[in-house]
Design a protein around this motif. Structure first.
Motif, PDB file in Angstrom:
ATOM      1  N   ILE A 164     -14.320   8.419  -3.935  1.00  0.00           N
ATOM      2  CA  ILE A 164     -14.922   8.087  -2.647  1.00  0.00           C
ATOM      3  C   ILE A 164     -16.352   7.594  -2.855  1.00  0.00           C
ATOM      4  CG2 ILE A 164     -15.611   8.992  -0.387  1.00  0.00           C
ATOM      5  CD1 ILE A 164     -13.292  10.995  -0.616  1.00  0.00           C
ATOM      6  N   LYS A 165     -17.055   8.209  -3.791  1.00  0.00           N
ATOM      7  CA  LYS A 165     -18.426   7.794  -4.076  1.00  0.00           C
ATOM      8  C   LYS A 165     -18.467   6.381  -4.640  1.00  0.00           C
ATOM      9  CE  LYS A 165     -22.864   8.427  -4.386  1.00  0.00           C
ATOM     10  NZ  LYS A 165     -23.190   7.038  -4.695  1.00  0.00           N
ATOM     11  N   ARG A 166     -17.559   6.072  -5.551  1.00  0.00           N
ATOM     12  CA  ARG A 166     -17.548   4.714  -6.105  1.00  0.00           C
ATOM     13  C   ARG A 166     -17.189   3.696  -5.019  1.00  0.00           C
ATOM     14  NH1 ARG A 166     -15.199   3.093 -11.955  1.00  0.00           N
ATOM     15  NH2 ARG A 166     -16.982   4.411 -12.475  1.00  0.00           N
ATOM     16  N   ALA A 167     -16.247   4.047  -4.161  1.00  0.00           N
ATOM     17  CA  ALA A 167     -15.910   3.157  -3.046  1.00  0.00           C
ATOM     18  C   ALA A 167     -17.130   2.931  -2.164  1.00  0.00           C
ATOM     19  CB  ALA A 167     -14.755   3.738  -2.234  1.00  0.00           C
ATOM     20  N   ASN A 168     -17.919   3.986  -1.957  1.00  0.00           N
ATOM     21  CA  ASN A 168     -19.138   3.861  -1.158  1.00  0.00           C
ATOM     22  C   ASN A 168     -20.183   3.014  -1.855  1.00  0.00           C
ATOM     23  OD1 ASN A 168     -19.854   5.596   1.497  1.00  0.00           O
ATOM     24  ND2 ASN A 168     -18.103   6.503   0.445  1.00  0.00           N
ATOM     25  N   ARG A 198       0.850  -1.183   0.000  1.00  0.00           N
ATOM     26  CA  ARG A 198       0.000   0.000   0.000  1.00  0.00           C
ATOM     27  C   ARG A 198       0.886   1.233   0.000  1.00  0.00           C
ATOM     28  NH1 ARG A 198      -3.135   3.986   2.020  1.00  0.00           N
ATOM     29  NH2 ARG A 198      -5.345   3.906   1.416  1.00  0.00           N
ATOM     30  N   GLN A 199       0.609   2.130  -0.929  1.00  0.00           N
ATOM     31  CA  GLN A 199       1.459   3.295  -1.117  1.00  0.00           C
ATOM     32  C   GLN A 199       1.330   4.282   0.048  1.00  0.00           C
ATOM     33  OE1 GLN A 199       4.178   4.647  -1.995  1.00  0.00           O
ATOM     34  NE2 GLN A 199       3.802   4.409  -4.216  1.00  0.00           N
ATOM     35  N   ILE A 200       2.412   4.991   0.331  1.00  0.00           N
ATOM     36  CA  ILE A 200       2.376   6.086   1.293  1.00  0.00           C
ATOM     37  C   ILE A 200       1.390   7.134   0.765  1.00  0.00           C
ATOM     38  CG2 ILE A 200       3.711   7.988   2.278  1.00  0.00           C
ATOM     39  CD1 ILE A 200       6.139   6.094   2.271  1.00  0.00           C
ATOM     40  N   GLU A 227      -9.155  -3.651  -2.795  1.00  0.00           N
ATOM     41  CA  GLU A 227      -8.422  -3.374  -1.558  1.00  0.00           C
ATOM     42  C   GLU A 227      -9.404  -2.890  -0.503  1.00  0.00           C
ATOM     43  OE1 GLU A 227      -5.312  -3.967  -1.113  1.00  0.00           O
ATOM     44  OE2 GLU A 227      -4.567  -4.227  -3.154  1.00  0.00           O
ATOM     45  N   LEU A 228      -9.160  -3.261   0.736  1.00  0.00           N
ATOM     46  CA  LEU A 228      -9.951  -2.758   1.855  1.00  0.00           C
ATOM     47  C   LEU A 228      -9.253  -1.556   2.465  1.00  0.00           C
ATOM     48  CD1 LEU A 228     -11.005  -6.061   3.671  1.00  0.00           C
ATOM     49  CD2 LEU A 228     -12.263  -4.784   1.919  1.00  0.00           C
ATOM     50  N   GLY A 229     -10.034  -0.608   2.949  1.00  0.00           N
ATOM     51  CA  GLY A 229      -9.438   0.555   3.598  1.00  0.00           C
ATOM     52  C   GLY A 229      -8.910   0.243   4.986  1.00  0.00           C
ATOM     53  N   ALA A 262     -17.009  -1.808   7.684  1.00  0.00           N
ATOM     54  CA  ALA A 262     -16.178  -2.277   6.575  1.00  0.00           C
ATOM     55  C   ALA A 262     -16.285  -1.307   5.405  1.00  0.00           C
ATOM     56  CB  ALA A 262     -16.602  -3.682   6.132  1.00  0.00           C
ATOM     57  N   GLY A 263     -15.162  -1.103   4.734  1.00  0.00           N
ATOM     58  CA  GLY A 263     -15.143  -0.216   3.571  1.00  0.00           C
ATOM     59  C   GLY A 263     -14.031  -0.604   2.627  1.00  0.00           C
ATOM     60  N   ALA A 264     -14.330  -0.561   1.338  1.00  0.00           N
ATOM     61  CA  ALA A 264     -13.334  -0.876   0.313  1.00  0.00           C
ATOM     62  C   ALA A 264     -12.797   0.412  -0.310  1.00  0.00           C
ATOM     63  CB  ALA A 264     -13.953  -1.767  -0.766  1.00  0.00           C
ATOM     64  N   GLU A 265     -11.678   0.270  -1.017  1.00  0.00           N
ATOM     65  CA  GLU A 265     -11.006   1.421  -1.621  1.00  0.00           C
ATOM     66  C   GLU A 265     -11.246   1.477  -3.128  1.00  0.00           C
ATOM     67  OE1 GLU A 265      -6.857   1.247  -0.869  1.00  0.00           O
ATOM     68  OE2 GLU A 265      -7.019   1.750   1.254  1.00  0.00           O
ATOM     69  N   CYS A 266     -11.260   2.682  -3.645  1.00  0.00           N
ATOM     70  CA  CYS A 266     -11.238   2.923  -5.083  1.00  0.00           C
ATOM     71  C   CYS A 266     -10.060   3.839  -5.384  1.00  0.00           C
ATOM     72  CB  CYS A 266     -12.539   3.572  -5.547  1.00  0.00           C
ATOM     73  SG  CYS A 266     -12.549   4.034  -7.297  1.00  0.00           S
ATOM     74  N   GLU A 267      -9.039   3.287  -6.040  1.00  0.00           N
ATOM     75  CA  GLU A 267      -7.824   4.031  -6.392  1.00  0.00           C
ATOM     76  C   GLU A 267      -7.235   4.740  -5.170  1.00  0.00           C
ATOM     77  OE1 GLU A 267      -8.271   6.478  -9.864  1.00  0.00           O
ATOM     78  OE2 GLU A 267      -9.398   4.931 -10.943  1.00  0.00           O
ATOM     79  N   GLY A 268      -7.217   4.031  -4.056  1.00  0.00           N
ATOM     80  CA  GLY A 268      -6.605   4.556  -2.835  1.00  0.00           C
ATOM     81  C   GLY A 268      -7.568   5.257  -1.908  1.00  0.00           C
ATOM     82  N   TYR A 269      -8.725   5.680  -2.401  1.00  0.00           N
ATOM     83  CA  TYR A 269      -9.708   6.403  -1.581  1.00  0.00           C
ATOM     84  C   TYR A 269     -10.692   5.399  -0.991  1.00  0.00           C
ATOM     85  CZ  TYR A 269      -7.871  10.695  -3.550  1.00  0.00           C
ATOM     86  OH  TYR A 269      -7.032  11.726  -3.898  1.00  0.00           O
ATOM     87  N   THR A 270     -10.871   5.467   0.320  1.00  0.00           N
ATOM     88  CA  THR A 270     -11.647   4.441   0.991  1.00  0.00           C
ATOM     89  C   THR A 270     -13.019   4.926   1.417  1.00  0.00           C
ATOM     90  OG1 THR A 270     -11.603   2.806   2.778  1.00  0.00           O
ATOM     91  CG2 THR A 270     -10.776   5.003   3.304  1.00  0.00           C
TER      92      THR A 270
END
Length: 610
Positions: free
Chosen positions: A330-334, A141-143, A373-375, A408-416
Motif C-alpha cells: 500500500i505504501k509503494r502504491a501511495n 483483475r483477480q477476485i 494497474e489503477l485501483g 486517482a490511485g494506482a495498485e501495487c500487486e493488487g493493493y491500491t
C-alpha cells in the motif's frame, strides 16, 4: 548499505520532483511543514508528539532500518540510503517487496472451521471478452479473496483445501488450467505446477483435469495416519466410481448419505445457480467423478452442501487487519501515485489542458513507476465538475483560476492507493479557493489525529461533520453566524455540503472489506486497519437548492455566500491512514498544504533537474 554510504544520490531520484535531496534542506522543509500542519504531518517520517497523541507520516520509501517488535517502524527508512541503491525511479519501484506468507494466511482462516466432512473451495476470476471477439479480452483483475489466499493473478484457477483447528488438518491444493499448444504459442508457457506450488505455498498443485486425483490426495493426506479409519471422508461415500454405478436404486440409503454430504465453504459469495454455472463451464468439473454428478444440469440432489457466507466473512475480518507486507505494498502504491499526482500538476496549463490529458499524465507517471494497474477510474474534475463526486467524463478544458479535483490511485500487486488532491490550474489558488481548501484541510488534520486504536468511527465522523459546519460558518459565511453547530448538524446541514462518508477500509479493493460485511465502513478502529480520511466540501446545486427550499434549513444558510463559493466547485483531500498501537501513520506523502501544492505546481524544469 555500504553502497549507500559511498554513493552520492542522483537528485533525479527524488520521488516528488519538487523535493530537495540534501538532509539540511529536507529537515528545514519538514520543520516548516510540521508547523503549518499543527505537528500532524511530517514528510521526513519522524514521530511528532502532540498533546493528545503520537502521529507520524511514514517515511517516503520502503523500510531500511527496523526496530524489533515494532511493525510501524518497519516502513520508516533512511530515504537517501535507500534511493542510493537504485539507479533510476523505475529501478526503485521494481525492487522486490517482502514476500507474503500465504500458507499462514490460509491456516489462520481455515483453522476456524470444523475438521470432519468439510471442504474449502475458492474460485478465481474469469477472462471477459471485449467487443465480442474472444481473442481480445478485457483487462483481467483477480477476485480479491482468491488473490488474498493465493497471490495468483490469473484466471481459471481453483483452490481446494481441508480445514480444521490444527495446522496438520489443513491440506491445500491449487488447480491450474492446462495450457494447450496454441495457448503456449500465443500467451507463453507460463509457470509450471511446481513453480505455482512454491509461490502459493500450497501442498500440491494439480491441473484442473486432475481434480479427482486432487480430491483423493486431500482425502489421504489430511491429518495423522493414526486417526480412526471410519471417520467421515471429504469425498462423499455415494460418489460414483467404476465399481459403483451412478444409477444406484437404493434411494433410501442415498437420501441418508446426502444428509451426511460434505459441506463446502465457498468464496466468493455466490449461490447454487451461479456456482454450478461456473463449474459447468469447466469440462474438468463436468467429467469429474466426485463433482460431475452434483453440478449436472439434470441433478436432483447433490453430494455437496454449499455455504456461501461463512468463508467470505472470515476472510473479510482478516483482510481488515493488514500485515507489514501488505503495508509495504500500500505504501509503494501511495508513493508512485503521489508522484503521479504531482506530475499532473506540473503538466497542467490553464486554457490549454483538458481533463483527459491530466488523466493520461497520471496513468503514464504511475506506469513509469511499475504501477501498471489503477485501483479505480480516475476522477479529474475542473471548476464546477469538482463538485461531482464520481465524475468520470474527464472531457472539459481546464480554465484559468479554476481548481482541479483529482481522485486517482494506482495498485501495487493488487493493493491500491486512494488519493485525492486539488490544485490550481495556473499554479496559484484564488482567495476563495484557498479559503475553501483550508476549511477542508483543517477538518482532515483534526480527523487524522483521532484515527487511533479503539476509537469509535461514528464519533470521529460526527466531529468531522461539526468541524465542516464550523468552517462553513466562521470561514466562509455559508452558515449564518447565529446558528448553533449541533442544531445545524441535527438539521442535516453537513450532508448538504459533505454527502459522503469520512472514509473507508482500503486494501485489495478501494472500498475494502471489514468485520461488517454489509459496508466498507469501520465501526471500531483496530491496529492494522488502513482507512482513508477524505473530508470534502462540495457545492452541488441540486443539494443546496433543496436545502434553501427547506423551511428549517434555509434559515441557517446564506444564499449569497453559497453562490459565491459554488464558483469554486468543490474540494476533497484524501489520505490513506494506517492505524498502529502508537497512533496513526499517514501512508500518503503527496503535498497538501496550500503552500506546498503551489510550490509543486510552479517548479521550473531547471529546478526539477537540480
Amino acid at each position: 548499505r555500504e553502497r549507500a554510504s559511498n554513493t552520492k544520490m542522483n537528485s533525479s531520484l527524488s520521488f516528488c520532483t519538487f523535493s530537495t535531496t540534501t538532509t539540511t534542506r529536507r529537515a528545514a522543509a519538514a520543520a516548516a511543514r510540521t508547523a503549518r500542519e499543527r505537528n500532524l504531518f511530517c514528510r521526513s517520517g519522524r514521530k511528532i508528539k502532540t498533546q493528545n497523541s503520537s502521529v507520524s507520516s511514514s517515511a517516503t520509501s520502503p523500510p531500511r532500518a527496523r526496530r524489533e517488535n515494532d511493525e510501524e517502524n518497519q516502513v520508516e527508512s533512511d530515504e537517501n540510503a535507500f534511493l542510493s541503491d537504485a539507479n533510476s525511479i523505475a529501478e526503485f519501484f521494481s525492487m522486490p517487496l517482502p514476500s507474503i506468507d500465504f500458507k499462514s494466511r490460509r491456516v489462520s482462516i481455515f483453522s476456524k472451521f470444523p475438521r470432519d466432512n468439510r471442504l474449502i473451495l475458492a474460485v478465481s476470476g474469469e477472462l471477459q471478452t471485449r467487443n465480442g471477439f474472444e481473442g481480445q479480452t478485457a483487462r483481467f483483475r483477480q477476485i480479491p479473496d482468491f488473490m488474498y489466499l493465493t497471490g495468483i493473478n490469473e484466471p481459471d484457477y481453483f483452490l481446494l483445501s481441508t480445514c480444521g483447528p490444527k495446522e496438520e488438518d489443513i491440506k491445500t491444493v491449487i488447480l491450474c488450467p492446462r495450457k494447450t499448444e496454441q495457448m503456449k504459442v500465443w500467451m507463453g508457457a507460463g509457470k509450471s505446477t511446481e513453480e505455482i506450488r512454491e509461490s502459493t505455498m500450497c501442498d500440491r498443485c494439480f491441473y484442473v483435469d486432475e481434480i479427482d486425483e486432487a480430491m483423493e490426495y486431500l482425502k489421504k493426506g489430511r491429518g495423522s495416519e493414526s486417526r480412526k479409519t471410519d471417520e467421515k471422508s471429504i469425498i462423499p461415500e455415494d460418489t460414483p466410481t467404476d465399481a459403483t454405478p451412478s444409477n444406484n436404486k437404493n434411494n433410501g440409503r442415498r437420501a441418508f448419505k446426502i444428509a451426511q454430504s460434505t459441506v463446502v465453504f465457498v468464496t466468493p459469495e455466490l449461490d447454487d445457480f451461479l456456482l454450478k454455472k461456473r463449474l459447468q463451464s469447466n469440462q474438468a468439473f463436468v467429467n469429474s467423478k466426485t463433482w460431475g454428478p452434483s453440478i449436472s444440469a439434470t441433478a436432483t440432489s447433490s453430494n455437496f452442501r454449499f455455504d456461501y457466507f461463512a468463508l467470505p466473512d472470515k476472510i473479510a475480518r482478516q483482510r481488515a487487519i493488514k500485515t507489514k507486507e501488505e503495508i509495504e505494498r500500500i505504501k509503494r502504491a501511495n508513493d508512485g501515485s503521489s508522484d503521479a499526482h504531482v506530475a499532473m500538476w506540473q503538466f497542467s496549463k490553464p486554457n490549454e489542458t483538458y481533463e483527459f490529458q491530466l488523466e493520461a499524465e497520471f496513468i503514464a507517471a504511475s506506469t513509469k513507476r511499475n504501477l501498471r494497474e489503477l485501483g479505480y477510474p480516475c476522477i479529474v474534475g475542473s471548476g464546477k465538475n469538482a463538485a461531482i463526486l464520481h465524475y468520470e467524463d474527464n472531457s472539459a478544458l481546464c480554465k484559468e483560476k479554476e481548481i482541479v479535483l483529482v481522485d486517482a490511485g494506482a495498485e501495487c500487486e493488487g493493493y491500491t492507493a486512494d488519493i485525492t488532491r486539488c490544485f490550481p490550474t495556473d499554479g496559484k489558488f484564488t482567495e476563495d479557493a484557498k479559503l475553501l481548501y483550508n476549511v477542508v484541510l483543517d477538518v482532515q488534520i483534526d480527523a487524522i489525529e483521532r484515527y487511533t486504536n479503539g476509537a469509535i468511527w461514528a464519533d470521529i465522523a460526527r466531529r468531522a461533520k461539526l468541524k465542516i459546519i464550523e468552517g462553513l460558518q466562521k470561514k466562509l459565511g455559508v452558515v449564518n453566524e447565529d446558528v448553533d453547530l449541533n442544531e445545524a448538524l441535527e438539521a442535516g446541514i453537513s450532508e448538504v455540503f459533505l454527502p459522503h462518508a469520512l472514509g473507508h477500509y482500503l486494501g485489495l479493493q478501494v472500498h475494502d472489506v471489514g468485520p461488517n460485511a454489509a459496508t466498507p465502513l469501520p465501526v471500531v478502529l483496530e491496529v492494522g486497519n488502513v482507512i482513508t480520511c477524505e473530508p470534502g466540501v462540495y457545492f452541488v446545486e441540486a443539494l443546496y437548492e433543496k436545502a434553501l427550499a427547506n423551511d428549517k434549513q434555509k434559515k441557517m444558510l446564506n444564499r449569497e455566500n453559497i453562490e459565491r463559493f459554488a464558483k469554486v466547485g468543490g474540494v476533497r483531500i484524501e489520505d490513506n491512514i494506517w492505524i498502529t498501537k502508537h497512533g496513526p501513520i499517514n501512508l500518503t506523502r503527496c503535498p497538501k498544504t496550500v503552500e506546498d501544492v503551489e510550490a509543486a505546481c510552479n517548479i521550473s524544469s531547471e529546478q526539477q533537474a537540480k
